[in-house]
Scaffold this motif. Sequence first.
Motif, mmCIF file in Angstrom:
data_model
loop_
_atom_site.group_PDB
_atom_site.id
_atom_site.type_symbol
_atom_site.label_atom_id
_atom_site.label_comp_id
_atom_site.label_asym_id
_atom_site.label_seq_id
_atom_site.Cartn_x
_atom_site.Cartn_y
_atom_site.Cartn_z
ATOM 1 N N ASN A 40 26.523 41.343 48.258
ATOM 2 C CA ASN A 40 27.341 40.673 49.268
ATOM 3 C C ASN A 40 28.827 40.985 49.109
ATOM 4 O OD1 ASN A 40 27.756 39.090 47.005
ATOM 5 N ND2 ASN A 40 26.157 37.667 47.638
ATOM 6 N N VAL A 44 32.287 42.027 53.171
ATOM 7 C CA VAL A 44 33.676 42.049 53.613
ATOM 8 C C VAL A 44 33.966 43.318 54.432
ATOM 9 C CG1 VAL A 44 35.975 42.468 52.687
ATOM 10 C CG2 VAL A 44 34.572 40.641 51.737
ATOM 11 N N TRP A 142 47.797 50.613 45.748
ATOM 12 C CA TRP A 142 47.139 50.621 44.428
ATOM 13 C C TRP A 142 46.260 49.407 44.185
ATOM 14 C CZ3 TRP A 142 47.783 47.025 40.533
ATOM 15 C CH2 TRP A 142 48.897 46.184 40.621
ATOM 16 N N ILE A 143 46.593 48.284 44.793
ATOM 17 C CA ILE A 143 45.760 47.108 44.547
ATOM 18 C C ILE A 143 44.381 47.279 45.176
ATOM 19 C CG2 ILE A 143 45.523 44.623 45.001
ATOM 20 C CD1 ILE A 143 48.481 44.319 44.524
ATOM 21 N N VAL A 144 44.343 47.749 46.419
ATOM 22 C CA VAL A 144 43.041 47.959 47.065
ATOM 23 C C VAL A 144 42.274 49.088 46.364
ATOM 24 C CG1 VAL A 144 41.830 48.491 49.223
ATOM 25 C CG2 VAL A 144 43.829 47.007 49.265
ATOM 26 N N ILE A 147 40.706 47.530 43.468
ATOM 27 C CA ILE A 147 39.576 46.704 43.901
ATOM 28 C C ILE A 147 38.368 47.593 44.201
ATOM 29 C CG2 ILE A 147 38.751 45.240 45.802
ATOM 30 C CD1 ILE A 147 41.555 43.906 45.771
ATOM 31 N N VAL A 150 36.608 48.353 40.995
ATOM 32 C CA VAL A 150 35.815 47.229 40.510
ATOM 33 C C VAL A 150 34.539 47.095 41.362
ATOM 34 C CG1 VAL A 150 35.745 44.741 40.148
ATOM 35 C CG2 VAL A 150 37.841 46.010 39.635
ATOM 36 N N ASN B 40 48.271 42.009 53.002
ATOM 37 C CA ASN B 40 47.070 42.098 53.832
ATOM 38 C C ASN B 40 45.794 42.098 52.996
ATOM 39 O OD1 ASN B 40 47.328 44.707 52.846
ATOM 40 N ND2 ASN B 40 48.418 45.337 54.690
ATOM 41 N N VAL B 41 45.935 42.166 51.673
ATOM 42 C CA VAL B 41 44.762 42.003 50.813
ATOM 43 C C VAL B 41 44.078 40.673 51.127
ATOM 44 C CG1 VAL B 41 44.055 41.567 48.416
ATOM 45 C CG2 VAL B 41 45.579 43.477 48.943
ATOM 46 N N VAL B 44 41.240 39.429 54.225
ATOM 47 C CA VAL B 44 39.798 39.326 54.039
ATOM 48 C C VAL B 44 39.381 37.866 53.865
ATOM 49 C CG1 VAL B 44 38.049 39.749 52.276
ATOM 50 C CG2 VAL B 44 39.498 41.626 53.063
ATOM 51 N N TRP B 142 30.619 38.096 38.278
ATOM 52 C CA TRP B 142 31.697 38.733 37.510
ATOM 53 C C TRP B 142 32.464 39.772 38.328
ATOM 54 C CZ3 TRP B 142 32.124 43.914 36.272
ATOM 55 C CH2 TRP B 142 30.983 44.701 36.412
ATOM 56 N N ILE B 143 31.814 40.409 39.275
ATOM 57 C CA ILE B 143 32.535 41.436 40.046
ATOM 58 C C ILE B 143 33.602 40.776 40.929
ATOM 59 C CG2 ILE B 143 32.309 43.208 41.834
ATOM 60 C CD1 ILE B 143 29.732 44.068 40.564
ATOM 61 N N VAL B 144 33.234 39.716 41.623
ATOM 62 C CA VAL B 144 34.225 39.037 42.473
ATOM 63 C C VAL B 144 35.316 38.397 41.595
ATOM 64 C CG1 VAL B 144 34.616 37.257 44.224
ATOM 65 C CG2 VAL B 144 32.605 38.725 44.376
ATOM 66 N N LYS B 146 36.434 39.590 38.877
ATOM 67 C CA LYS B 146 37.331 40.671 38.467
ATOM 68 C C LYS B 146 38.226 41.087 39.643
ATOM 69 C CE LYS B 146 37.102 44.497 35.411
ATOM 70 N NZ LYS B 146 36.410 45.614 34.751
ATOM 71 N N ILE B 147 37.646 41.080 40.833
ATOM 72 C CA ILE B 147 38.437 41.406 42.024
ATOM 73 C C ILE B 147 39.539 40.359 42.204
ATOM 74 C CG2 ILE B 147 38.340 41.497 44.553
ATOM 75 C CD1 ILE B 147 35.595 42.933 44.233
ATOM 76 N N VAL B 150 42.415 41.276 40.013
ATOM 77 C CA VAL B 150 43.205 42.390 40.552
ATOM 78 C C VAL B 150 44.062 41.899 41.721
ATOM 79 C CG1 VAL B 150 43.114 44.654 41.644
ATOM 80 C CG2 VAL B 150 41.505 44.102 39.814
ATOM 81 N N ALA B 151 43.441 41.098 42.603
ATOM 82 C CA ALA B 151 44.146 40.621 43.798
ATOM 83 C C ALA B 151 45.348 39.744 43.434
ATOM 84 C CB ALA B 151 43.184 39.859 44.713
ATOM 85 N N HIS B 153 47.586 40.320 41.549
ATOM 86 C CA HIS B 153 48.811 41.127 41.512
ATOM 87 C C HIS B 153 49.515 41.193 42.854
ATOM 88 C CE1 HIS B 153 46.833 42.678 37.812
ATOM 89 N NE2 HIS B 153 48.072 42.587 37.383
ATOM 90 N N ALA B 154 48.797 40.833 43.912
ATOM 91 C CA ALA B 154 49.418 40.864 45.236
ATOM 92 C C ALA B 154 50.049 39.509 45.582
ATOM 93 C CB ALA B 154 48.377 41.240 46.292
ATOM 94 N N THR B 208 25.896 31.963 43.127
ATOM 95 C CA THR B 208 27.125 32.763 43.090
ATOM 96 C C THR B 208 27.034 33.943 44.058
ATOM 97 O OG1 THR B 208 26.255 34.115 41.294
ATOM 98 C CG2 THR B 208 27.629 32.240 40.665
ATOM 99 N N VAL B 209 28.192 34.384 44.502
ATOM 100 C CA VAL B 209 28.253 35.584 45.357
ATOM 101 C C VAL B 209 28.938 36.700 44.568
ATOM 102 C CG1 VAL B 209 28.300 34.367 47.535
ATOM 103 C CG2 VAL B 209 30.456 34.898 46.381
#
Lengths: 209, 209
Positions: A40, A44, A142-144, A147, A150, B40-41, B44, B142-144, B146-147, B150-151, B153-154, B208-209
């Motif tokens: 999932n 997005v 760089w942020i996207v 992502i 990941v 714009n990150v 979503v 864990w993937i989301v 981790k995202i 990263v996000a 930072h924005a 979890t997603v």
Amino acid sequence: MALLLDNQFKDLPPDKAIDTKLFLEAVSHIPQFFDCLGSNVFSVIKSDINGNIMKIRAVYMKDPAKYVTLQDIVEAERETHAAEWPKVGATLALMWLKRGLRFIQILLQSLADGEREENNPNLIRVNITRAYEQALKRYHGWIVQKIFHVALHAAPYKSDFLKALSKGEEVKEEDCLANVRQFLVNYTATVDAIYEMYTNLKAELDYTV
Amino acid sequence: MALLLDNQFKDLPPDKAIDTKLFLEAVSHIPQFFDCLGSNVFSVIKSDINGNIMKIRAVYMKDPAKYVTLQDIVEAERETHAAEWPKVGATLALMWLKRGLRFIQILLQSLADGEREENNPNLIRVNITRAYEQALKRYHGWIVQKIFHVALHAAPYKSDFLKALSKGEEVKEEDCLANVRQFLVNYTATVDAIYEMYTNLKAELDYTV
Ligand SMILES: CCCCCCCCCCCCC/C=C/[C@@H](O)[C@H](CO[C@@H]1O[C@H](CO)[C@H](O)[C@H](OS(=O)(=O)O)[C@H]1O)NC(=O)CCCCCCCCCCC
Ligand SMILES: CCCCCCCCCCCCC/C=C/[C@@H](O)[C@H](CO[C@@H]1O[C@H](CO)[C@H](O)[C@H](OS(=O)(=O)O)[C@H]1O)NC(=O)CCCCCCCCCCC
């Protein structure tokens, strides 16, 4: 391969004009493609592409007789939204949609070409990464980009991906890839034609998100 | 603080029933909140929350007289979708929406409480992280997660964020935070009431997603 083969893109005419109605019908099945990735996390991306398609369809519906080809739409918007164009309307939506379509094209082509990690032949990270680098990376800050790296961890195994592309039927890898190759013929021609149109009309932008 | 104060949540009645129409009107301004984060990150997330609201509104619109309160909707869906409920319809949309609302609540509360990194008082990462950990982390794989990191930072500077919350007007930090505190009164009561309803109706899920 039912999923793709059931919804083939049409042959282009000699002048490579893309019929809006047929295009919208064919791409309407593309968002499901991201379900084949199995996580999932990718929903997005599915929504983003879905949004592009809805935006183009909304413009088309306002006057189907006027917007017979995709080029008709882009040219009309160049007139009516001169100040903001091309970062506006269906022109912007198609600009991004074509990048998502190119991503899928290169991913499938790379699989069909047998590109693989020798040590992990059942992973598709190398194919996804190639597609990303050629189709999208330069439009992402760089942020996207980070992502993306990941999200790559959520990529499915090749066997699961090909099974999903075949609507859940167990098919031989070679049979599935033969179908992919057939799908790619008109699909690639259509995506190429959209890119060419954007170049010719100077409608392309290279800002990053 | 115009953005928030212009669109206050209403006082709850003593039985804490939430009027669907007033709730939909108040939350319709919430997606813009993510524009205040400046990148714009976050679009979503805006779309995800927007989708939740549209889903609840679509159900409400089918029969406004039947769905006067949010609880009316959730209870009606428990009857009509017994097999899938609560992972269905407006019940699911509100389950996720309340988590996004809680995220915003805790972020604003943490700012209003003056929580800050002593070495970087103009960053809001510590506030965002607290909100994430309390409202969302446990529902993310864990993937989301981790995202999310990263996000982060924005995330904008605090000064830019407060300015955006004030519709671009330069306001004193203390004035803005006083407005935030006022906004939080009814907002927090509303979010708490939704959580309570989910607990009482056993409508909460923890996948979890
Ligand atoms: C709670 C924790 C989470 C925190 C926050 C997380 C945030 C995550 C953000 C990640 C980005 C997701 C991908 C979406 C990116 C999009 O931002 C871009 C531009 O999107 C375009 O933007 C335009 C305005 O500039 C218009 O709005 C377009 O809309 S319009 O129709 O209105 O004109 C819109 O499509 N689309 C893209 O880059 C297209 C992407 C296409 C396909 C990509 C395939 C990649 C597959 C990867 C496999 C590993
Ligand atoms: C091209 C390269 C890119 C590659 C791919 C990138 C992929 C990026 C993915 C990141 C995740 C983005 C956040 C969205 C997460 C969503 O998945 C979840 C669940 O979303 C729910 O799912 C349900 C089904 O299970 C229904 O569909 C709900 O929909 S329904 O209405 O149909 O019922 C839907 O909201 N919502 C959430 O977790 C809610 C998040 C709320 C707010 C979070 C604020 C965080 C702020 C962070 C600041 C630093």
